[in-house]
Design a protein around this motif. Structure first.
Motif, PDB file in Angstrom:
ATOM      1  N   TYR A  33       0.874  -1.021   0.061  1.00 41.41           N
ATOM      2  CA  TYR A  33       0.000  -0.219  -0.047  1.00 41.41           C
ATOM      3  C   TYR A  33       1.105   1.184  -0.156  1.00 41.41           C
ATOM      4  CZ  TYR A  33      -3.169  -3.526   1.904  1.00 41.41           C
ATOM      5  OH  TYR A  33      -3.679  -4.538   2.444  1.00 41.41           O
ATOM      6  N   TRP A  34       0.407   2.265  -0.654  1.00 42.34           N
ATOM      7  CA  TRP A  34       1.237   3.540  -0.627  1.00 42.34           C
ATOM      8  C   TRP A  34       0.406   4.500  -0.036  1.00 42.34           C
ATOM      9  CZ3 TRP A  34       6.036   4.355  -1.830  1.00 42.34           C
ATOM     10  CH2 TRP A  34       6.648   3.447  -2.548  1.00 42.34           C
ATOM     11  N   TYR A  35       0.763   5.596   1.185  1.00 41.65           N
ATOM     12  CA  TYR A  35       0.017   6.430   1.576  1.00 41.65           C
ATOM     13  C   TYR A  35       0.789   7.820   1.265  1.00 41.65           C
ATOM     14  CZ  TYR A  35      -2.887   3.082   3.629  1.00 41.65           C
ATOM     15  OH  TYR A  35      -3.885   1.904   4.074  1.00 41.65           O
ATOM     16  N   GLN A  36      -0.012   8.967   1.397  1.00 44.13           N
ATOM     17  CA  GLN A  36       0.746  10.118   1.331  1.00 44.13           C
ATOM     18  C   GLN A  36       0.270  10.920   2.757  1.00 44.13           C
ATOM     19  OE1 GLN A  36      -1.054  13.900  -0.410  1.00 44.13           O
ATOM     20  NE2 GLN A  36       0.601  13.743  -1.802  1.00 44.13           N
ATOM     21  N   GLU A  51      -0.533  -9.169  -5.574  1.00 44.56           N
ATOM     22  CA  GLU A  51      -0.191 -10.103  -6.233  1.00 44.56           C
ATOM     23  C   GLU A  51       0.134  -9.626  -7.501  1.00 44.56           C
ATOM     24  OE1 GLU A  51       0.679 -13.070  -5.865  1.00 44.56           O
ATOM     25  OE2 GLU A  51      -0.253 -13.729  -3.831  1.00 44.56           O
ATOM     26  N   GLY A  52       0.693  -8.399  -7.781  1.00 38.91           N
ATOM     27  CA  GLY A  52       1.025  -7.509  -9.275  1.00 38.91           C
ATOM     28  C   GLY A  52      -0.394  -6.946  -9.630  1.00 38.91           C
ATOM     29  N   GLU A  53      -1.363  -6.802  -9.032  1.00 42.76           N
ATOM     30  CA  GLU A  53      -2.492  -6.098  -9.495  1.00 42.76           C
ATOM     31  C   GLU A  53      -3.109  -4.963  -8.616  1.00 42.76           C
ATOM     32  OE1 GLU A  53      -2.889  -8.558 -12.688  1.00 42.76           O
ATOM     33  OE2 GLU A  53      -4.085  -7.155 -12.498  1.00 42.76           O
ATOM     34  N   GLU A  54      -3.396  -3.869  -9.467  1.00 39.32           N
ATOM     35  CA  GLU A  54      -4.006  -2.718  -8.643  1.00 39.32           C
ATOM     36  C   GLU A  54      -5.282  -3.270  -8.077  1.00 39.32           C
ATOM     37  OE1 GLU A  54      -3.414   1.286 -10.017  1.00 39.32           O
ATOM     38  OE2 GLU A  54      -5.435   1.522  -9.834  1.00 39.32           O
ATOM     39  N   ARG A  55      -5.384  -3.068  -6.696  1.00 34.02           N
ATOM     40  CA  ARG A  55      -6.757  -3.546  -5.983  1.00 34.02           C
ATOM     41  C   ARG A  55      -7.628  -2.398  -5.841  1.00 34.02           C
ATOM     42  NH1 ARG A  55      -7.012  -8.684  -7.558  1.00 34.02           N
ATOM     43  NH2 ARG A  55      -4.994 -10.043  -6.667  1.00 34.02           N
ATOM     44  N   ASN A  56      -6.899  -1.093  -5.716  1.00 38.13           N
ATOM     45  CA  ASN A  56      -7.816  -0.169  -4.926  1.00 38.13           C
ATOM     46  C   ASN A  56      -6.888   1.028  -5.476  1.00 38.13           C
ATOM     47  OD1 ASN A  56      -9.973   1.478  -4.281  1.00 38.13           O
ATOM     48  ND2 ASN A  56     -10.203   0.427  -2.324  1.00 38.13           N
ATOM     49  N   ARG A  57      -7.365   2.263  -5.549  1.00 35.95           N
ATOM     50  CA  ARG A  57      -6.955   3.569  -5.668  1.00 35.95           C
ATOM     51  C   ARG A  57      -7.531   4.785  -5.008  1.00 35.95           C
ATOM     52  NH1 ARG A  57      -3.577   5.595  -9.555  1.00 35.95           N
ATOM     53  NH2 ARG A  57      -3.753   7.948 -10.002  1.00 35.95           N
ATOM     54  N   SER A  65       0.871   7.073 -10.270  1.00 39.65           N
ATOM     55  CA  SER A  65       0.715   5.696 -10.582  1.00 39.65           C
ATOM     56  C   SER A  65       1.871   4.620  -9.939  1.00 39.65           C
ATOM     57  CB  SER A  65       1.053   5.616 -12.225  1.00 39.65           C
ATOM     58  OG  SER A  65       2.312   5.879 -12.484  1.00 39.65           O
ATOM     59  N   GLY A  66       1.863   3.378 -10.185  1.00 40.56           N
ATOM     60  CA  GLY A  66       2.662   2.376  -9.560  1.00 40.56           C
ATOM     61  C   GLY A  66       2.670   1.077 -10.192  1.00 40.56           C
ATOM     62  N   ARG A  67       3.462   0.280  -9.716  1.00 45.19           N
ATOM     63  CA  ARG A  67       3.267  -1.175  -9.854  1.00 45.19           C
ATOM     64  C   ARG A  67       4.128  -1.927  -8.995  1.00 45.19           C
ATOM     65  NH1 ARG A  67       7.954  -1.810 -14.931  1.00 45.19           N
ATOM     66  NH2 ARG A  67       9.384  -0.326 -13.832  1.00 45.19           N
ATOM     67  N   GLN A  68       3.595  -3.403  -9.137  1.00 41.65           N
ATOM     68  CA  GLN A  68       4.266  -4.213  -8.219  1.00 41.65           C
ATOM     69  C   GLN A  68       5.231  -5.502  -9.266  1.00 41.65           C
ATOM     70  OE1 GLN A  68       1.400  -6.766  -5.784  1.00 41.65           O
ATOM     71  NE2 GLN A  68       3.085  -6.564  -4.032  1.00 41.65           N
TER      72      GLN A  68
END
Lengths: 112, 112
Positions: A33-36, A51-57, A65-68
Motif C-alpha cells: 500500500y502507498w499513503y501520502q 499479487e501484481g494487480e492494482e486492487r484499489n486507488r 501511478s505505480g506497479r508491483q
C-alpha cells in the motif's frame, strides 16, 4: 525479521519533474500500500497492489501511478510534480488472509 | 468528506496520568479499527486494534473502548510515560487488508 524498507529516504525535485519511489515489503507479504502524509492533510490512501494487480486507488490524479513486481516489491511514480506533492510517502505491506498493515519509515519528497 | 474524526488535535498529560483520545466514524461498513503510533522521522506503527463485535480491548497500558451504536471509539493510555510522547492516529477499514482511512492525528506530550 526485516521491516518494510523504502528508498530513497529523502528526495528533492523541482516542479514538472518526475520521481520514482521504491518499497520492499516484509518477507512473505504480498500486498503493498502507498499513503501520502502531507502537512495539514494527514495520512491519505494512494494505491493498493496485491499479487501484481492494482486492487484499489485513492482520490489522486492519474499522474500518481505505480506497479508491483513479481518479488512483491513496488514502485510509486509521480509525473509532472507540483508543489503540493511535497509530503512523506509511506509504504505498508500485509500478508495473506486479512493481516494488518505494517509501515516503512517513508520517503520525504520536497518539491522546490 | 472526513470519514474518521479524531480529537483532540493535541494533548498534554502529566507523567502517570491517563491520556484519552477520541474518534468517531461514519461508514458502518468499517469492520476493523486500528490505532497507530508515530514518532518523528518514523512511519506509523500498529499499536492496538479492535473489531466492532468487541466493546473493549486491553494490551498492557493501552485500552481501546468501542461503542458501535454511537460509532465512536477511544484510546486510553494508563500511567502515561514520557516515552509515550508521539502522534497517535485512529483509523478504520473494511478489513485488515483493505485501505485504511486515518483520523487527522493527536500529538501527545507527556510531561516528565
Amino acid at each position: 525479521e526485516a521491516g518494510v524498507t523504502q528508498s530513497p529516504t529523502h528526495l528533492i525535485k523541482t516542479r514538472g519533474q518526475q520521481v520514482t519511489l521504491r518499497c520492499s515489503p516484509i518477507s512473505g507479504h504480498t500486498s503493498v500500500y502507498w499513503y501520502q502524509q502531507a502537512l495539514g492533510l494527514g495520512l491519505q490512501f494512494l494505491l493498493w497492489y496485491d499479487e501484481g494487480e492494482e486492487r484499489n486507488r485513492g482520490n489522486f490524479p492519474p499522474r500518481f501511478s505505480g506497479r508491483q513486481f513479481p518479488n512483491y516489491s513496488s514502485e510509486l511514480n509521480v509525473n509532472a510534480l507540483e508543489l503540493e506533492d511535497s509530503a512523506l510517502y509511506l509504504c505498508a505491506s500485509s500478508g495473506v488472509s486479512n493481516q494488518p498493515q505494517h509501515f516503512g519509515d517513508g520517503t520525504r519528497l520536497s518539491i522546490l | 468528506q472526513q470519514q474518521v474524526k479524531q480529537s483532540p488535535q493535541s494533548l498534554i498529560v502529566q507523567k502517570g496520568g491517563i491520556s484519552i483520545i477520541n474518534c468517531a466514524y461514519e461508514n458502518t461498513a468499517f469492520d476493523y479499527f486500528p490505532w497507530y503510533q508515530q514518532f518523528p522521522g518514523k512511519g506509523p506503527a500498529l499499536l492496538i486494534a479492535i473489531r466492532p463485535d468487541v466493546s473493549e480491548k486491553k494490551e498492557g497500558r493501552f485500552t481501546i473502548s468501542f461503542n458501535k451504536s454511537a460509532k465512536q471509539f477511544s484510546l486510553h493510555i494508563m500511567d502515561s510515560q514520557p516515552g509515550d510522547s508521539a502522534t497517535y492516529f485512529c483509523a478504520a477499514s473494511k478489513s485488515r487488508d483493505d485501505k485504511i482511512i486515518f483520523g487527522k492525528g493527536t500529538r501527545l506530550h507527556i510531561l516528565p
